[in-house]
Design a protein around this motif. Structure first.
Motif, PDB file in Angstrom:
ATOM      1  N   ILE A  22      42.719  29.607  41.623  1.00 41.83           N
ATOM      2  CA  ILE A  22      42.268  30.850  42.250  1.00 41.83           C
ATOM      3  C   ILE A  22      42.820  32.074  41.526  1.00 41.83           C
ATOM      4  CG2 ILE A  22      42.772  32.281  44.286  1.00 41.83           C
ATOM      5  CD1 ILE A  22      41.896  30.051  46.028  1.00 41.83           C
ATOM      6  N   VAL A  23      44.089  32.017  41.112  1.00 40.74           N
ATOM      7  CA  VAL A  23      44.723  33.207  40.534  1.00 40.74           C
ATOM      8  C   VAL A  23      43.977  33.743  39.312  1.00 40.74           C
ATOM      9  CG1 VAL A  23      46.799  34.059  39.364  1.00 40.74           C
ATOM     10  CG2 VAL A  23      47.008  32.806  41.506  1.00 40.74           C
ATOM     11  N   PRO A  24      43.664  32.924  38.273  1.00 43.46           N
ATOM     12  CA  PRO A  24      42.937  33.492  37.135  1.00 43.46           C
ATOM     13  C   PRO A  24      41.535  33.979  37.476  1.00 43.46           C
ATOM     14  CG  PRO A  24      43.259  31.117  36.849  1.00 43.46           C
ATOM     15  CD  PRO A  24      44.092  31.523  38.014  1.00 43.46           C
ATOM     16  N   VAL A  25      40.824  33.258  38.375  1.00 41.77           N
ATOM     17  CA  VAL A  25      39.463  33.685  38.736  1.00 41.77           C
ATOM     18  C   VAL A  25      39.517  34.948  39.586  1.00 41.77           C
ATOM     19  CG1 VAL A  25      37.315  33.015  39.875  1.00 41.77           C
ATOM     20  CG2 VAL A  25      38.641  31.303  38.625  1.00 41.77           C
ATOM     21  N   PHE A  26      40.408  34.990  40.563  1.00 39.18           N
ATOM     22  CA  PHE A  26      40.572  36.177  41.400  1.00 39.18           C
ATOM     23  C   PHE A  26      40.992  37.376  40.555  1.00 39.18           C
ATOM     24  CE2 PHE A  26      42.690  38.934  44.469  1.00 39.18           C
ATOM     25  CZ  PHE A  26      41.828  38.881  45.554  1.00 39.18           C
ATOM     26  N   SER A  27      41.896  37.157  39.592  1.00 36.20           N
ATOM     27  CA  SER A  27      42.332  38.238  38.691  1.00 36.20           C
ATOM     28  C   SER A  27      41.161  38.765  37.878  1.00 36.20           C
ATOM     29  CB  SER A  27      43.424  37.727  37.741  1.00 36.20           C
ATOM     30  OG  SER A  27      44.570  37.330  38.440  1.00 36.20           O
ATOM     31  N   GLN A  28      40.330  37.847  37.395  1.00 31.94           N
ATOM     32  CA  GLN A  28      39.172  38.259  36.605  1.00 31.94           C
ATOM     33  C   GLN A  28      38.179  39.059  37.434  1.00 31.94           C
ATOM     34  OE1 GLN A  28      37.633  35.187  34.015  1.00 31.94           O
ATOM     35  NE2 GLN A  28      35.553  36.000  34.136  1.00 31.94           N
ATOM     36  N   GLU A  29      37.925  38.616  38.671  1.00 24.71           N
ATOM     37  CA  GLU A  29      37.021  39.355  39.561  1.00 24.71           C
ATOM     38  C   GLU A  29      37.570  40.757  39.844  1.00 24.71           C
ATOM     39  OE1 GLU A  29      34.072  38.660  41.094  1.00 24.71           O
ATOM     40  OE2 GLU A  29      33.847  36.769  40.011  1.00 24.71           O
ATOM     41  N   TYR A  30      38.861  40.816  40.089  1.00 23.15           N
ATOM     42  CA  TYR A  30      39.495  42.103  40.405  1.00 23.15           C
ATOM     43  C   TYR A  30      39.467  43.042  39.200  1.00 23.15           C
ATOM     44  CZ  TYR A  30      43.152  45.414  41.794  1.00 23.15           C
ATOM     45  OH  TYR A  30      43.870  46.546  42.086  1.00 23.15           O
ATOM     46  N   GLU A  31      39.790  42.514  38.002  1.00 21.84           N
ATOM     47  CA  GLU A  31      39.812  43.345  36.795  1.00 21.84           C
ATOM     48  C   GLU A  31      38.419  43.800  36.388  1.00 21.84           C
ATOM     49  OE1 GLU A  31      42.351  44.430  34.798  1.00 21.84           O
ATOM     50  OE2 GLU A  31      43.792  43.689  36.276  1.00 21.84           O
ATOM     51  N   THR A  32      37.424  42.932  36.597  1.00 21.02           N
ATOM     52  CA  THR A  32      36.065  43.212  36.113  1.00 21.02           C
ATOM     53  C   THR A  32      35.224  43.998  37.120  1.00 21.02           C
ATOM     54  OG1 THR A  32      36.152  41.135  34.868  1.00 21.02           O
ATOM     55  CG2 THR A  32      33.990  42.175  35.121  1.00 21.02           C
ATOM     56  N   HIS A  33      35.303  43.600  38.405  1.00 17.57           N
ATOM     57  CA  HIS A  33      34.380  44.160  39.394  1.00 17.57           C
ATOM     58  C   HIS A  33      35.054  44.933  40.523  1.00 17.57           C
ATOM     59  CE1 HIS A  33      31.247  41.867  37.403  1.00 17.57           C
ATOM     60  NE2 HIS A  33      31.936  40.739  37.598  1.00 17.57           N
ATOM     61  N   GLY A  34      36.365  44.937  40.573  1.00 15.02           N
ATOM     62  CA  GLY A  34      37.061  45.720  41.577  1.00 15.02           C
ATOM     63  C   GLY A  34      37.493  44.911  42.789  1.00 15.02           C
ATOM     64  N   GLN A  35      38.161  45.606  43.727  1.00 15.37           N
ATOM     65  CA  GLN A  35      38.804  44.952  44.855  1.00 15.37           C
ATOM     66  C   GLN A  35      37.814  44.313  45.819  1.00 15.37           C
ATOM     67  OE1 GLN A  35      42.399  46.685  46.734  1.00 15.37           O
ATOM     68  NE2 GLN A  35      41.192  46.775  48.614  1.00 15.37           N
ATOM     69  N   GLN A  36      36.718  45.000  46.130  1.00 10.77           N
ATOM     70  CA  GLN A  36      35.772  44.455  47.103  1.00 10.77           C
ATOM     71  C   GLN A  36      35.105  43.183  46.592  1.00 10.77           C
ATOM     72  OE1 GLN A  36      35.503  45.423  50.271  1.00 10.77           O
ATOM     73  NE2 GLN A  36      37.199  46.786  49.700  1.00 10.77           N
ATOM     74  N   ALA A  37      34.805  43.136  45.299  1.00  5.58           N
ATOM     75  CA  ALA A  37      34.236  41.912  44.725  1.00  5.58           C
ATOM     76  C   ALA A  37      35.251  40.777  44.789  1.00  5.58           C
ATOM     77  CB  ALA A  37      33.814  42.165  43.277  1.00  5.58           C
ATOM     78  N   ALA A  38      36.518  41.116  44.554  1.00 10.01           N
ATOM     79  CA  ALA A  38      37.571  40.104  44.654  1.00 10.01           C
ATOM     80  C   ALA A  38      37.684  39.580  46.080  1.00 10.01           C
ATOM     81  CB  ALA A  38      38.905  40.690  44.188  1.00 10.01           C
ATOM     82  N   PHE A  39      37.555  40.466  47.070  1.00  6.96           N
ATOM     83  CA  PHE A  39      37.614  40.045  48.469  1.00  6.96           C
ATOM     84  C   PHE A  39      36.420  39.153  48.832  1.00  6.96           C
ATOM     85  CE2 PHE A  39      40.383  43.861  49.898  1.00  6.96           C
ATOM     86  CZ  PHE A  39      41.523  43.126  49.606  1.00  6.96           C
ATOM     87  N   ARG A  40      35.234  39.468  48.284  1.00  4.00           N
ATOM     88  CA  ARG A  40      34.062  38.615  48.535  1.00  4.00           C
ATOM     89  C   ARG A  40      34.306  37.208  47.994  1.00  4.00           C
ATOM     90  NH1 ARG A  40      31.154  43.327  47.304  1.00  4.00           N
ATOM     91  NH2 ARG A  40      30.865  42.676  45.136  1.00  4.00           N
ATOM     92  N   PHE A  41      34.867  37.142  46.791  1.00  4.21           N
ATOM     93  CA  PHE A  41      35.191  35.839  46.220  1.00  4.21           C
ATOM     94  C   PHE A  41      36.210  35.098  47.086  1.00  4.21           C
ATOM     95  CE2 PHE A  41      38.471  33.608  43.742  1.00  4.21           C
ATOM     96  CZ  PHE A  41      37.737  32.505  43.341  1.00  4.21           C
ATOM     97  N   LEU A  42      37.199  35.807  47.600  1.00  2.68           N
ATOM     98  CA  LEU A  42      38.208  35.187  48.440  1.00  2.68           C
ATOM     99  C   LEU A  42      37.581  34.609  49.705  1.00  2.68           C
ATOM    100  CD1 LEU A  42      41.198  34.594  49.020  1.00  2.68           C
ATOM    101  CD2 LEU A  42      41.364  36.852  50.072  1.00  2.68           C
ATOM    102  N   ASN A  43      36.648  35.332  50.314  1.00  2.00           N
ATOM    103  CA  ASN A  43      35.961  34.829  51.508  1.00  2.00           C
ATOM    104  C   ASN A  43      35.173  33.559  51.198  1.00  2.00           C
ATOM    105  OD1 ASN A  43      36.880  36.701  53.368  1.00  2.00           O
ATOM    106  ND2 ASN A  43      35.215  38.134  52.980  1.00  2.00           N
TER     107      ASN A  43
END
Length: 522
Positions: free
Chosen positions: A65-86
């Protein structure tokens, strides 16, 4: 490394509190239950949900999760990272509910076989009660992994505090007053595990909610979820083999005699103290950073961070190994020789602790090197090596347990850990040259010289106090409260004389002077 040092101090500070409570929890556990069949049954039963906690919550899933979540956060921002987390939490929740149901039914079925010794039936019965803990602890670990990407490390580090407090209260208070027998007390302890697991979920969720996250079920198979599955499956396979390795050792110990499981558990818990306070703290803080650098393809900076972390880990674990070897008996006597855990149990545990201590730097190396592979999204190499190490450990365990008993099982685990750590690091260096540590031999030599000097000082200090006060709680208390801090001072003085690269950072880490300010910053 000032920002990383602050975060490492935070994680170390809270993890230290958790480990101290964990030691107190184990003191209460062994004082009430001793090294008995009931205690061994509880530890065996608790191993089962912990197996899946390490497989999923703190193992392959969390690492993926950490590398994928980091990539989502770095590339698309916090809300996209939260969508992935859900999305990740939705699919994991479904998996965990099915797993808890299947595990409980399996334990119920196996527990109805006839012809087993009484401690086996007790272990399966307690396992059914404890298995739902899997659901709580895995969800908590995933949420903590997401918080770590945002550098909110305190909540994850506090996770075990809630569990330890709950177990201490349910056994030491409710069990002491309402549990009329040892079996009654162990049932209260099991419920304490479940309550502690629920608290482990609630606390980090509140932190994430304050950051703007809101959970909703999302069964989407996004690109991030597919990448998560792609990364997780080989990592899960490797973790399965590694954890089966642990379970096999527990099964062999459980079949050996009534004491083996308890003794192996206790010795391993003391090894986990420095491992958790420092190694896991350093790994927890640096893993999101090296994953982010790998995603940005800044491999030179990634290598520098990894090498610095490696030096710090060895600078902590080698003297910790030396201290446990030299002072193992005073530590065991002072902490655990209470109630139903007597001097004979200390005699049984002492050689096991010394053997486990030898493997401490290699356990740490394995943990950190595995995260190095995960940062570059290589889950397969640790998996392939895990197969070999599993076969090695089983073969050594079967070969050594009959002539050496519990010591043979411990020795098999230690040899396997040494092979695993060295091979992981060599394969990582071969995979990516930036992980190679050209000056590691020189840095290690400085650490070994300082640790040996510290060990001689600690032995002399303990010898003088034991000669003056005799063998007893007062002498042991003085050795622990005065001898250990003085020995640590000698060690750091030697590092300073030898001009070790990170001695100032390590000194701050040990002293934890800024932990209060750092925790408020988090």
């Amino acid at each position: 490394m000032p920002r990383h040092l602050k975060n490492i101090v935070v994680v170390s500070f809270f993890t230290l509190g958790s480990r101290v409570l964990g030691l107190f929890r184990d003191i209460v556990l062994f004082a009430f239950l001793g090294a008995t069949a009931i205690n061994s049954a509880f530890i065996f039963a608790f191993t089962l949900p912990n197996l899946f906690r390490r497989l999923l919550g703190e193992g392959a899933l969390s690492s993926a999760i950490v590398p994928v979540f980091s990539q989502e956060y770095e590339t698309h921002g916090q809300q996209a990272a939260f969508r992935f987390l859900n999305q990740a939490l939705t699919w994991v929740l479904v998996l965990l509910v099915a797993l808890v149901m299947l595990g409980s039914v399996t334990l119920w079925g196996v527990g109805h076989f006839k012809g087993l010794e009484e401690r086996w039936y007790m272990g399966f019965e307690l396992g059914i009660i404890l298995f739902p803990y899997v659901l709580f602890v895995c969800l908590a670990a995933i949420i903590a992994a997401a918080l770590n990407v945002f550098e909110r490390f305190a909540m994850g580090a506090l996770s075990q505090v809630w569990l330890n407090l709950s177990m201490i209260f349910f056994l030491g208070v409710l069990g002491a007053y309402f549990g009329k027998t040892a079996l009654g007390q162990v049932y209260y302890l099991c419920f304490g595990v479940l309550v502690g697991g629920l608290i482990q979920v609630i606390v980090p969720v509140r932190t994430l909610l304050r950051m703007g996250w809101h959970f909703k079920f999302d069964f989407s198979l996004s690109e991030g979820i597919l990448e998560l599955a792609k990364l997780m499956l080989p990592g899960l396979a490797g973790a399965v083999i590694f954890q089966i390795n642990i379970v096999v050792s527990q099964l062999l110990a459980f079949g050996l005699n009534d004491q083996s499981v308890s003794i192996l558990y206790l010795a391993n818990r003391l090894i986990e103290f420095p491992l958790g306070v420092f190694t896991i703290a350093i790994t927890t803080v640096l893993f999101p950073t090296i994953s982010r650098l790998a995603a940005q393809k800044k491999f030179s900076e990634l290598g520098a961070e990894y090498q610095r972390g490696l030096r710090m880990i060895f600078a902590i674990t080698i003297p910790a190994m030396m201290g446990l070897i030299v002072l193992h008996r005073p530590i065991l006597r002072f902490l655990f020789e209470w109630g139903n855990f007597d001097s004979q149990d200390i005699d049984l545990t002492a050689p096991i602790l010394k053997v486990f201590a030898v493997a401490l730097p290699f356990y740490s190396l394995s943990t950190f090197a595995t995260r190095g592979f995960h940062s570059i999204k290589d889950m397969r190499t640790p998996y392939k090596l895990a197969i070999f190490v599993f076969i090695l450990n089983v073969g050594l365990s079967l070969g050594l347990m009959f002539p050496l008993g519990t010591l043979g099982l411990a020795s098999a685990n230690v040899i396997s850990a040494i092979v695993n750590g060295i091979c992981l690091q060599r394969l990582l260096e071969k995979k990516n040259g930036y992980f190679r540590h050209e000056a590691f031999l020189r840095a290690s030599l400085k650490i070994v010289i300082a640790a040996c000097t510290m060990g001689v000082f600690a032995w002399g200090f303990a010898f003088l106090l034991s000669g003056y006060f005799g063998i007893g709680k007062i002498g042991d208390l003085l050795i622990i409260c005065l001898g250990i801090p003085a020995s640590v001072g000698v060690y750091f003085y030697m590092l300073k004389l030898l001009k070790f690269e990170e001695w100032q950072e390590l000194s701050k880490l040990i002293k934890m002077r800024r932990a209060g300010r750092a925790s408020r910053a988090i």
